[in-house]
Scaffold this motif. Structure first.
Motif, short mmCIF file in Angstrom:
data_model
loop_
_atom_site.label_atom_id
_atom_site.label_comp_id
_atom_site.label_asym_id
_atom_site.label_seq_id
_atom_site.Cartn_x
_atom_site.Cartn_y
_atom_site.Cartn_z
N ASP A 42 -11.98 10.35 9.19
CA ASP A 42 -11.33 10.40 7.88
C ASP A 42 -12.06 11.44 7.02
OD1 ASP A 42 -10.31 10.07 5.32
OD2 ASP A 42 -10.13 7.90 5.52
N ALA A 99 1.11 2.21 10.55
CA ALA A 99 1.09 2.92 9.26
C ALA A 99 2.51 3.35 8.86
CB ALA A 99 0.14 4.08 9.32
N HIS A 134 8.11 -4.46 11.33
CA HIS A 134 7.36 -4.21 10.09
C HIS A 134 6.74 -5.51 9.57
CE1 HIS A 134 7.13 -1.94 5.96
NE2 HIS A 134 5.96 -2.19 6.49
N ALA A 182 -8.60 1.06 3.36
CA ALA A 182 -8.71 -0.40 3.34
C ALA A 182 -8.48 -1.00 4.73
CB ALA A 182 -7.71 -0.97 2.34
N ILE A 183 -7.44 -0.55 5.42
CA ILE A 183 -7.11 -1.14 6.72
C ILE A 183 -8.02 -0.58 7.82
CG2 ILE A 183 -5.31 -1.43 8.49
CD1 ILE A 183 -3.25 -1.13 6.13
N ALA A 224 0.81 -1.22 0.00
CA ALA A 224 0.00 0.00 0.00
C ALA A 224 0.85 1.28 0.00
CB ALA A 224 -0.92 0.00 1.22
N THR A 269 0.58 14.60 6.45
CA THR A 269 0.30 13.72 7.60
C THR A 269 1.54 13.48 8.47
OG1 THR A 269 0.70 11.77 6.21
CG2 THR A 269 -1.58 12.47 6.45
N1 LIG Z 1 2.58 -2.20 8.71
C1 LIG Z 1 2.48 -2.62 7.46
O1 LIG Z 1 3.08 -3.62 7.07
C2 LIG Z 1 1.60 -1.89 6.51
C3 LIG Z 1 1.44 -0.55 6.62
N2 LIG Z 1 0.61 0.11 5.76
C4 LIG Z 1 0.48 1.56 5.93
O2 LIG Z 1 -0.89 1.85 6.18
C5 LIG Z 1 -1.29 2.95 5.37
C6 LIG Z 1 -2.77 2.85 5.09
O3 LIG Z 1 -3.01 1.71 4.29
P1 LIG Z 1 -4.44 1.47 3.59
O4 LIG Z 1 -5.52 1.53 4.58
O5 LIG Z 1 -4.30 0.25 2.77
O6 LIG Z 1 -4.52 2.76 2.66
P2 LIG Z 1 -5.79 3.48 2.05
O7 LIG Z 1 -5.28 4.39 1.00
O8 LIG Z 1 -6.83 2.48 1.68
O9 LIG Z 1 -6.36 4.34 3.27
C7 LIG Z 1 -5.78 5.50 3.74
C8 LIG Z 1 -6.88 6.37 4.28
O10 LIG Z 1 -6.30 7.49 4.95
C9 LIG Z 1 -7.13 8.59 4.75
N3 LIG Z 1 -6.45 9.84 5.06
C10 LIG Z 1 -5.52 10.50 4.32
N4 LIG Z 1 -5.12 11.61 4.98
C11 LIG Z 1 -5.82 11.64 6.15
C12 LIG Z 1 -5.86 12.53 7.23
N5 LIG Z 1 -5.09 13.63 7.26
N6 LIG Z 1 -6.69 12.26 8.26
C13 LIG Z 1 -7.47 11.15 8.26
N7 LIG Z 1 -7.48 10.29 7.24
C14 LIG Z 1 -6.66 10.51 6.20
C15 LIG Z 1 -7.57 8.47 3.29
O11 LIG Z 1 -8.74 9.21 3.03
C16 LIG Z 1 -7.79 6.97 3.18
O12 LIG Z 1 -9.14 6.65 3.44
C17 LIG Z 1 -0.41 2.84 4.12
O13 LIG Z 1 -0.26 4.08 3.47
C18 LIG Z 1 0.90 2.34 4.69
O14 LIG Z 1 1.71 3.44 5.07
C19 LIG Z 1 -0.10 -0.52 4.79
C20 LIG Z 1 0.02 -1.88 4.63
C21 LIG Z 1 0.96 -2.67 5.44
#
Ligand SMILES: NC(=O)C1=CN([C@@H]2O[C@H](COP(=O)(O)OP(=O)(O)OC[C@H]3O[C@@H](n4cnc5c(N)ncnc54)[C@H](O)[C@@H]3O)[C@@H](O)[C@H]2O)C=CC1
Ligand SMILES: O=C(O)C(=O)COP(=O)(O)O
Length: 387
Positions: A165, A228, A270, A145-146, A58, A206
Motif C-alpha cells: 500500500d 473490494a 455482496h 481498515a480491511i 466504506a 485502481t
Molecule cells: N464486500 C463488501 O461488502 C465491502 C467492500 N468494501 C470495499 O473495500 C474497499 C476498502 O475498504 P476499507 O479497507 O474499509 O477502505 P480504506 O479506505 O480503509 O482502505 C483502502 C486502502 O487502499 C489503499 N490504496 C488506495 N489506492 C491503492 C493502490 N493503488 N494500491 C494499493 N493500495 C491502495 C489506501 O491507501 C487505503 O489504505 C472499499 O473501498 C470498498 O470498495 C468495503 C466494505 C464492505
C-alpha cells in the motif's frame, strides 16, 4: 425539523439516534440528509435542500462525489465500521477456495436420498480435497481498515503475509503486525503469493488494477480474492486464465454475468458487510456524522470535503461556508461579516483538493441579507446557518 431519507434500509439502532427534531421522509425531494448503502446515486436528481449524504459503509463509488461537492452537499462514509465483517468473509473465501467445499456440499445435497451416503462419502471425498492456508503466502493489496485486519489475522493463521500500500495511513501502519512483510513492488505479490486479496477503493487509478499482465505473472495455484469491487479486476482476463488453468480460483463478492458460473469462480452476493454488527456500526456512525453536521456544522469522515470541527457552538451564531479552494475566499467572508458589524469569535477553514470549508462562530445572529451576500460570492457553493 430536519428531514432525512433512506435510499437503502439502515439499521434501526442508528436511526434511533435521531432525536425528535428529525423526521424520516419517503420522498428524497424533501430530504436535507440522505442515508445510503449501495444504491446507485449517479443518475439521481439531487434536491436543492440536500445538505448531506452519509454512506453507511466504506465504498463511495455509487455516489457522484464531485457533483455533490459542486452543489455543496457533504458526503460522509463510515471508515472501518464494517471492516471486521469483510475480514471474516475473506477468510471464508480463502477456505472455500482451498478445498472444493462448495462442490462437496453440492455432492451431499445431490446424494441426500442415498441411504449409504456416509459410506459413499468416504470414497468420494478425495474429489473435494485441497490444501491448507497455514504456511502459504498471502499478498494483501491495500492496507486500510480491511486490509490491515486481514493481514494481521492471517499471521495468526500461520500465513506468511506480504502487504502492499504505497499510500498507507499512519494509523494503519501503526496497526499492522510487524510480521507483515512490506512490499514496494506489487509485482512481487503477483509472482510469489499463493493467495492474493485486494482491498483498495474503486477509483479511476485502481480500475482494472489486476489486469491480464498481473494475472499472467501469477502461479498456476494462485487464488485471487476480491471483496473490494469487481471493476478492480479485469474479470474477462481472469475467467480466461481460470479456463486455461493458469490460476486456480477467483473468489468475488460481486456477482455479474462474467463470473457467476464460470470455471474456478466462487461468487457471493455482496455479503461482506451483511452482518448485524457491521450494519449496526455503520448506521450508528452515519447518523452521528449527519447529526454533527446538521446541528453543529462539523464535518467528520467526509469523502468530498475536508474534515473540520469546532465542537458545539457556544456563541450567538455559527455559519458553515462550503466553497472552492481558491485564493482570497476568506478575506471576502471576513469583509462581508465585518461590513455588517458582525464580530468573528472563532473560525476554522480547511481545504481538500478543489474544495474547502469555513466554519465561523460569530457574536450575533447573522441576518438573511448577509447570508445572501456570502452565498453570492464567487466560488461559494453553499452557506449554512447552523445557529
Ligand atoms: N464486500 C463488501 O461488502 C465491502 C467492500 N468494501 C470495499 O473495500 C474497499 C476498502 O475498504 P476499507 O479497507 O474499509 O477502505 P480504506 O479506505 O480503509 O482502505 C483502502 C486502502 O487502499 C489503499 N490504496 C488506495 N489506492 C491503492 C493502490 N493503488 N494500491 C494499493 N493500495 C491502495 C489506501 O491507501 C487505503 O489504505 C472499499 O473501498 C470498498 O470498495 C468495503 C466494505 C464492505
Ligand atoms: O461498505 C462497502 O463498501 C460495501 O461494499 C458494503 O456495501 P453494503 O452496505 O453491504 O451495500
Amino acid at each position: 425539523m430536519h428531514k432525512y431519507h433512506c435510499l437503502n434500509p439502515i439499521a434501526a439502532v442508528g436511526l434511533d439516534l435521531f432525536s425528535d427534531d428529525y423526521q424520516k421522509v419517503e420522498d428524497i425531494k424533501d430530504a436535507e440528509a440522505v442515508l445510503v448503502r449501495s444504491a446507485a446515486m449517479h443518475d439521481l436528481e439531487l434536491p436543492e435542500g440536500l445538505a448531506a449524504v452519509a454512506r453507511a459503509g466504506a465504498g463511495v463509488n455509487n455516489i457522484p462525489l464531485d457533483k455533490c461537492a459542486e452543489k455543496g452537499i457533504v458526503v460522509f462514509n463510515t471508515p472501518g465500521a464494517n471492516a471486521n465483517g469483510v475480514k471474516e468473509l475473506v477468510f471464508a473465501g480463502m477456505l472455500y477456495a482451498s478445498r472444493d467445499i462448495v462442490g462437496g456440499i453440492d455432492w451431499c445435497l445431490a446424494n441426500q436420498n442415498d441411504e449409504n451416503i456416509a459410506k459413499t462419502a468416504e470414497k468420494q471425498k478425495k474429489n473435494f480435497a485441497g490444501t491448507e492456508i497455514s504456511g502459504k503466502k498471502l499478498g494483501v493489496i491495500g492496507l486500510g481498515a480491511i486490509g490491515v485486519l486481514v493481514a494481521n489475522a492471517a499471521t495468526h493463521m500461520g500465513m506468511e503475509v506480504y502487504g502492499y500500500d504505497p499510500y498507507i495511513s499512519v494509523s494503519a501502519a501503526w496497526s499492522l503486525s510487524r510480521s507483515v512483510k512490506h512490499i514496494s513492488n506489487v509485482e512481487d505479490i503477483y509472482r510469489e503469493c499463493d493467495y492474493i486479496t485486494i482491498h483498495v477503493p474503486l477509483l479511476d487509478s485502481t480500475r482494472k488494477m489486476i489486469g491480464a499482465d498481473a494475472i499472467a505473472m501469477m502461479k498456476p495455484t494462485a487464488i485471487v480474492l476480491n471483496f473490494a469491487r469487481d471493476l478492480l479486476v479485469d474479470e474477462e482476463a481472469m475467467v480466461d486464465a481460470l479456463a486455461a488453468g493458469k490460476i486456480k480460483k477467483y473468489v468475488s463478492d460481486f456477482p455479474n454475468t462474467t463470473t457467476v458460473g464460470a470455471k474456478g469462480c466462487i461468487v457471493t452476493p455482496h455479503l461482506g458487510a451483511s452482518t448485524a454488527e457491521s450494519e449496526d456500526n455503520c448506521a450508528l456512525m452515519a447518523v452521528r456524522e449527519i447529526r454533527d453536521y446538521l446541528e453543529n456544522g462539523n464535518i467528520v469522515h467526509s469523502v468530498n470535503f475536508p474534515d473540520c470541527s469546532m465542537g458545539a457552538c457556544m456563541t450567538a451564531g455559527r455559519i458553515g461556508i462550503l466553497h472552492k479552494n481558491e485564493s482570497g475566499m476568506l478575506s471576502h467572508f471576513t469583509t462581508i461579516l465585518g461590513n455588517a458589524g458582525i464580530n468573528i469569535d472563532g473560525m476554522a477553514n480547511k481545504s481538500r483538493g478543489d474544495y474547502a470549508y469555513a466554519l465561523i462562530d460569530v457574536d450575533t445572529n447573522v441576518p438573511e441579507d448577509v447570508l445572501a451576500k456570502l452565498e453570492q460570492t464567487d466560488g461559494v457553493l453553499k452557506v449554512r446557518k447552523v445557529k
